[in-house]
Write a protein that holds these residues in place. Structure first.
Motif, mmCIF file in Angstrom:
data_model
loop_
_atom_site.group_PDB
_atom_site.id
_atom_site.type_symbol
_atom_site.label_atom_id
_atom_site.label_comp_id
_atom_site.label_asym_id
_atom_site.label_seq_id
_atom_site.Cartn_x
_atom_site.Cartn_y
_atom_site.Cartn_z
ATOM 1 N N ARG A 178 0.820 -1.218 0.000
ATOM 2 C CA ARG A 178 0.000 0.000 0.000
ATOM 3 C C ARG A 178 0.854 1.269 0.000
ATOM 4 N NH1 ARG A 178 -3.768 -2.623 4.668
ATOM 5 N NH2 ARG A 178 -5.074 -3.925 3.317
ATOM 6 N N MET A 179 2.073 1.179 0.512
ATOM 7 C CA MET A 179 2.956 2.366 0.492
ATOM 8 C C MET A 179 3.296 2.724 -0.950
ATOM 9 S SD MET A 179 5.476 1.626 3.734
ATOM 10 C CE MET A 179 6.103 0.036 3.233
ATOM 11 N N MET A 180 3.560 1.696 -1.742
ATOM 12 C CA MET A 180 3.844 1.920 -3.163
ATOM 13 C C MET A 180 2.588 2.443 -3.860
ATOM 14 S SD MET A 180 6.993 1.021 -3.837
ATOM 15 C CE MET A 180 6.919 1.103 -5.610
ATOM 16 N N ARG A 181 1.445 1.862 -3.493
ATOM 17 C CA ARG A 181 0.182 2.284 -4.117
ATOM 18 C C ARG A 181 -0.116 3.741 -3.784
ATOM 19 N NH1 ARG A 181 -3.784 -1.362 -5.969
ATOM 20 N NH2 ARG A 181 -5.454 -0.309 -4.830
ATOM 21 N N GLU A 206 10.720 0.002 5.787
ATOM 22 C CA GLU A 206 11.475 -1.264 5.817
ATOM 23 C C GLU A 206 10.583 -2.494 5.593
ATOM 24 O OE1 GLU A 206 14.816 -1.739 6.456
ATOM 25 O OE2 GLU A 206 15.374 0.377 6.795
ATOM 26 N N ARG A 207 9.301 -2.338 5.926
ATOM 27 C CA ARG A 207 8.374 -3.476 5.771
ATOM 28 C C ARG A 207 8.195 -3.891 4.304
ATOM 29 N NH1 ARG A 207 6.161 -7.057 8.827
ATOM 30 N NH2 ARG A 207 3.967 -6.729 8.294
ATOM 31 N N ILE A 208 8.609 -3.019 3.386
ATOM 32 C CA ILE A 208 8.451 -3.328 1.958
ATOM 33 C C ILE A 208 9.159 -4.636 1.606
ATOM 34 C CG2 ILE A 208 10.475 -2.084 1.004
ATOM 35 C CD1 ILE A 208 6.928 -1.952 -0.457
ATOM 36 N N SER A 209 10.115 -5.049 2.465
ATOM 37 C CA SER A 209 10.887 -6.261 2.173
ATOM 38 C C SER A 209 10.020 -7.525 2.100
ATOM 39 C CB SER A 209 11.966 -6.454 3.241
ATOM 40 O OG SER A 209 11.341 -6.602 4.493
ATOM 41 N N ILE A 210 8.816 -7.503 2.657
ATOM 42 C CA ILE A 210 7.999 -8.731 2.589
ATOM 43 C C ILE A 210 7.161 -8.794 1.308
ATOM 44 C CG2 ILE A 210 7.893 -9.024 5.105
ATOM 45 C CD1 ILE A 210 4.887 -8.162 4.888
ATOM 46 N N ILE A 211 7.248 -7.750 0.499
ATOM 47 C CA ILE A 211 6.444 -7.717 -0.743
ATOM 48 C C ILE A 211 7.250 -8.277 -1.904
ATOM 49 C CG2 ILE A 211 5.264 -6.154 -2.357
ATOM 50 C CD1 ILE A 211 3.896 -6.396 0.341
ATOM 51 N N SER A 212 6.566 -8.999 -2.782
ATOM 52 C CA SER A 212 7.302 -9.603 -3.904
ATOM 53 C C SER A 212 7.805 -8.522 -4.852
ATOM 54 C CB SER A 212 6.405 -10.587 -4.658
ATOM 55 O OG SER A 212 5.553 -9.893 -5.528
ATOM 56 N N LYS A 213 8.967 -8.824 -5.449
ATOM 57 C CA LYS A 213 9.599 -7.870 -6.370
ATOM 58 C C LYS A 213 8.674 -7.576 -7.558
ATOM 59 C CE LYS A 213 14.090 -7.853 -4.798
ATOM 60 N NZ LYS A 213 14.248 -8.905 -3.864
ATOM 61 N N GLU A 214 7.939 -8.600 -7.983
ATOM 62 C CA GLU A 214 7.053 -8.430 -9.142
ATOM 63 C C GLU A 214 5.993 -7.365 -8.871
ATOM 64 O OE1 GLU A 214 8.024 -11.288 -7.925
ATOM 65 O OE2 GLU A 214 8.865 -12.404 -9.622
ATOM 66 N N GLU A 219 4.104 -1.521 -9.679
ATOM 67 C CA GLU A 219 3.824 -0.149 -9.224
ATOM 68 C C GLU A 219 4.842 0.833 -9.817
ATOM 69 O OE1 GLU A 219 1.069 0.757 -7.691
ATOM 70 O OE2 GLU A 219 0.419 -1.331 -7.525
ATOM 71 N N ILE A 220 6.104 0.418 -9.877
ATOM 72 C CA ILE A 220 7.119 1.302 -10.484
ATOM 73 C C ILE A 220 6.730 1.581 -11.940
ATOM 74 C CG2 ILE A 220 9.551 1.554 -11.167
ATOM 75 C CD1 ILE A 220 10.353 -0.160 -8.799
ATOM 76 N N ASN A 221 6.344 0.527 -12.642
ATOM 77 C CA ASN A 221 5.946 0.730 -14.042
ATOM 78 C C ASN A 221 4.755 1.676 -14.154
ATOM 79 O OD1 ASN A 221 7.910 -0.763 -15.301
ATOM 80 N ND2 ASN A 221 6.713 -2.650 -15.350
ATOM 81 N N LYS A 222 3.820 1.541 -13.240
ATOM 82 C CA LYS A 222 2.655 2.440 -13.288
ATOM 83 C C LYS A 222 3.083 3.888 -13.028
ATOM 84 C CE LYS A 222 -1.046 -0.818 -12.489
ATOM 85 N NZ LYS A 222 -2.021 -1.408 -11.596
ATOM 86 N N ILE A 223 4.049 4.071 -12.126
ATOM 87 C CA ILE A 223 4.552 5.424 -11.869
ATOM 88 C C ILE A 223 5.237 5.957 -13.135
ATOM 89 C CG2 ILE A 223 6.266 6.777 -10.570
ATOM 90 C CD1 ILE A 223 5.640 4.916 -8.146
ATOM 91 N N ILE A 224 6.049 5.107 -13.747
ATOM 92 C CA ILE A 224 6.760 5.537 -14.961
ATOM 93 C C ILE A 224 5.785 5.938 -16.066
ATOM 94 C CG2 ILE A 224 8.236 4.679 -16.848
ATOM 95 C CD1 ILE A 224 9.840 3.134 -14.846
ATOM 96 N N MET A 225 4.630 5.275 -16.117
ATOM 97 C CA MET A 225 3.684 5.553 -17.190
ATOM 98 C C MET A 225 2.778 6.764 -16.935
ATOM 99 S SD MET A 225 4.465 3.736 -19.660
ATOM 100 C CE MET A 225 3.075 4.019 -20.766
#
Ligand code: ATP
Ligand code: MG
Length: 481
Positions: A178-181, A206-214, A219-225
């Protein structure tokens, strides 16, 4: 805004959705099954914000899968069931409709997987990520089309605010994606993340470490777009997430000073290049090339007494770093990666070319190396001119224009863009009655070099004559027998 006023404002749009044949069927089905159902989340948000969206999520106080199956049966269409998630999806008239049973969730510290129980609409709204994503429109006979907005999501939309419905520390600790979202929505919608919510992202980064890289990469791709991706990356950096999910990019941040000489902040520069490219192109991979074009600057940085700060070879090292970065971020290791590598490797060539006399052979070599990606490379180079000095920008852009004109001229004359050797290895082998060997490679390369240097034209006859001279130098003679 008052919910009744909103219902009046949106009356036509809501009626339009309700009268879709599939929606009437869903309404009828939930009525006969005696359960309550609501359109919920992103679709309602986008309706209010007047954004296009095709996916409709429906939450059912009961089994979402059962309702989906019944509707699909009546329509005689397939339904995709995801038992693990308790969801079912059907597609009709170009709309994807996803059904889910209303859920109540509680989380444990070590996992992203919640303990799930059946719940009410209210429970389901409580587990959603942001106030703007919690709105529901009733599909029920008693209050058809009425909007439920328990967290004043509509007000937040008016204020352009991303805010969690419940305690943000819990929201992010429960599901750190949700932080990425939050950052993605802020960037996509041009909203601001409320201070309280943003502070919680910093605390929970730091909790982001439990989220899958995929999922992070999605989310990164959505930000880029988005239209202005830089704002998303600044938020990622400021929140502390960037150094955890993409350390190489966060290393670009900062300015060093020596003997009073400073270099520019390569993070800011990179993001400006990305924004510039985003204005011109919707290509995800061209945007990735922009984001990565200077990625090796920190690793190649040196201070020279005379030249000041230098980043020699950052384009070579950068292109070498791409496979590792793609692997780490779970981007595809295919021709898209090669394309990004190529653009990173070549990104200085048009600039160097524009600084010198634009010779035909230099243009031919650039065309040969860039091939069909030459237009994208030129677009990246335009975007890379981020100087604040208007005159510098104008000078570069006009020189690039000259390079473009030359590229066109040379391509029309010499057809280098999709270079195919005019004399193939097979012809060389047949002519000299030899097998695959070092000599064949040497001759082929010499022909290519001669064409790129403009010594011979890019055609069979000139290449064949040239081949004979090169072969003679290697002691090969044409076998007359
Ligand atoms: P988009 O489709 O543009 O990504 P969206 O808001 O529709 O945006 P989806 O991932 O389709 O996002 O999710 C639909 C809805 O489900 C969201 O609006 C939100 O209410 C809820 N949701 C999705 N992911 C989460 C999550 N990680 N935590 C809480 N609620 C979520
Ligand atoms: Mg959606």
């Amino acid at each position: 805004m008052d919910k009744q006023i909103l219902e009046i404002v949106l009356k036509d749009e809501i009626m339009q959705i309700m009268s879709l044949p599939v929606m009437s069927l869903i309404r009828e089905t939930v009525r006969t099954e005696n359960v309550r159902a609501y359109i919920i989340g992103g679709f309602v948000r986008d309706l209010i914000l007047q954004r296009k969206s095709k996916d409709i999520d429906i939450v059912v106080e009961g089994s979402g899968i059962e309702i989906a199956e019944k509707v699909a049966n009546k329509l005689n269409i397939c339904v995709n069931i995801f038992k693990n998630f308790g969801t079912a999806m059907l597609k009709t008239d170009d709309i994807e409709i996803e059904f889910v049973g209303a859920r109540k969730e509680s989380y444990r510290m070590e996992s992203r997987k919640p303990v799930v129980e059946n719940g009410t609409l209210e429970d389901d709204q409580n587990r959603r990520d942001f106030t703007i994503n919690t709105l529901a429109i009733s599909l029920n006979y008693m209050d058809l089309g009425s909007i439920t907005d328990p967290f004043n999501g509509v007000d937040d939309m008016a204020k352009k605010l991303i805010r969690t419905p419940l305690n943000p520390d819990m929201t992010f600790s429960d599901d750190p994606l949700r932080m990425m979202r939050a950052i993605r929505f802020a960037t996509q919608l041009d909203f601001v993340i409320s201070e309280e919510t943003f502070e919680a992202i910093k605390r929970n980064a730091e909790r982001i470490s439990i989220i899958s890289k995929e999922r992070i990469c999605e989310e990164i791709n959505k930000i880029i777009m988005t239209n202005s991706p830089s704002s998303g990356f600044f938020l990622l950096e400021k929140s502390g997430l960037l150094k955890l999910i993409f350390p190489q990019l966060s290393l670009l941040r900062g300015v060093e000073s020596k003997n009073g000489v400073k270099h520019k902040d390569n993070f800011e520069h990179t993001l400006q290049v990305l924004d510039n490219v985003a204005v011109k192109s919707d290509s995800l991979w061209l945007r990735w090339a922009a984001l990565l074009h200077d990625i090796a600057k920190p690793a190649t940085k040196k201070f020279d007494e005379h030249a000041g700060w230098t980043f020699h070879g950052h384009e070579f090292l950068g292109s070498k770093m791409i496979p590792g970065i793609f692997k780490q971020l779970r981007l595809p290791l295919n021709e898209k990666m090669k394309y990004v590598q190529k653009l990173v490797l070549l990104h200085l060539r048009p600039i160097v070319l524009a600084q010198e006399e634009v010779t035909d052979s230099a243009v031919r070599r650039l065309l040969f190396d860039a091939g069909d990606d030459i237009d994208d490379l030129m677009a990246l180079c335009d975007a890379d001119i981020t100087s604040k000095n208007k005159k510098t920008v104008e000078t570069y852009l006009s020189r690039f224009q000259l390079v473009r004109t030359k590229l066109k001229e040379i391509e029309e004359k010499d057809a280098i863009r999709n270079f195919q050797p005019p004399v193939s290895g097979e012809i060389i082998m047949k002519t000299y009655n030899i097998g695959p060997s070092r000599e064949v490679g040497l001759i082929k390369n010499a022909i290519k070099e001669a064409i790129l240097d403009g010594l011979i034209k890019n055609n069979y006859d000139e290449a064949f004559e040239f081949m004979k001279r090169e072969a003679a130098k290697l002691g090969l003679t044409i076998d007359a027998s």
